[in-house]
Design a protein around this motif. Sequence first.
Motif: not given
Length: 469
Positions: A163-167, A198-199, A203-206, A211-214
């Motif tokens: 999971d990648i999200d602001p939470i 979700g996106f 607006p930070k999710v994308k 950043e996760a890819l990096k």
Amino acid sequence: MCTMHTCCHKNMVTTAVSLEWKGLYNVYKKNSFRSSFGGIVDMSLIIRNAKIRGYAELQDICISGEKILKIVSSKNNSDFDGKIVDVQGCYVYPSFVNAHFHLDKVLMTDSATEDSTYIGGKEVGGLSVAKEKLTAKDVIRRGEKIIELAMSSGTTYIRSNVDIDPIVGFRALEGVLELQDKYSDKLYIELVAFPQEGFSSSPKVKNMLEEALKMGVEIIGGKPASDPMDKKGHIDTLIELAKKYDRDLDIHIDTDMNLDYNNNVSRHKDGKLYPNDLEVVYLAEQVIEHGLEGNVTVGHLVALDCLKPQLRSNVIELLVKAKINVVTCPTVSLYEMGRDDSYNTRRGVTNVKELMKSGVNTAYGTDNVGDAFNIFASADMMMHGIITAMTCHMKTAKEIETIMDMSTIIPAKIMKLHDYGLKAGGDASLIVFDGNDFYDIFVNNKIRKQVYSKGKLVAINWHGHMLVP
């Protein structure tokens, strides 16, 4: 009948250095393999008298370091000097590949209360609160337990969503990255950046996915249902990121069985009718338009089974054209789906046999293990394979062989594991089964005697218990 029991007692999982475990390990080595035991990756190793698919005679698997040098008849192998493990006619097959997993969520049973269930893929409470409190240390603690269980049952390759999200921020990812590094010599872990919320939630999710890819994540994940008001926009964002970073996509898709797929249809450019609400149709068309064929995998796809035969055939043909892979997760689907059905309860499992007959790469995965999506904590691919066979009405010897392929060869293709398999130059990652063939192994639940990962022994059977060094 021999039944494998996984030893998951806390002391056995966490005490690789304990005198008790070392004692069992040394006794097993002395009594079973004596001085010919070869579990250290730097040594050469021969797995002798192995029954291998496609070979009429017993074979020797000659291993040096992490790789298989050659496979030769046991009758004629005298020019390879190495430590010998005589498996005495046991069936040997490549180790399991779990192509759909959620390592960051495993064993979060405290979030699996009556008020924290998921129906049709929609959260009704619990997990978001748990994610707020999640720490990298917690992810590592839980992940270590399930990784030991997975390896002990024969899995040495995993594709895991995170999971990648602001939470949760990057805390879950930081924990899983540490697990990836810790077990890199025993277990291949490929990561998927998964925007669970979700996106549109932020607006930070994308930017967080980028950043996760990096940070080292290999695959871009998605879930259009997380953006119910803009599913196409969700898919468009994934396509954009895939092209920008030259990454594969792995998307949770079409888990809603309650939409009117058969009547709400339209004719597309190819002249065929398609359900307007089926997410995978738009995805497949975008994959073709943007030249991403062969680089996209979808998980679940349970709504495919809601379509009438002709519509379903149209969709499957489109998947073939787009070269989209499918990973079904029957265990979680059976746990989640059909909860509102008062009769004729639906299983919520995609049409595996039709997909495979049409040439779609179709595998199965464990999905969630021991959390709100599935409270039952088994990482054993054989157990999930048996459930897949039951759910999809696969019972013949050929179909059971297919079930084995769905947890080995096919997910290896999906994950593009080019060095996978019992072949010269392949990774020396394999399972020694106490069985005669696939049917015997699955139907009679035969034990796994040894598990190797890249030439290293990672699990041994000790009186019915699988022990992990």
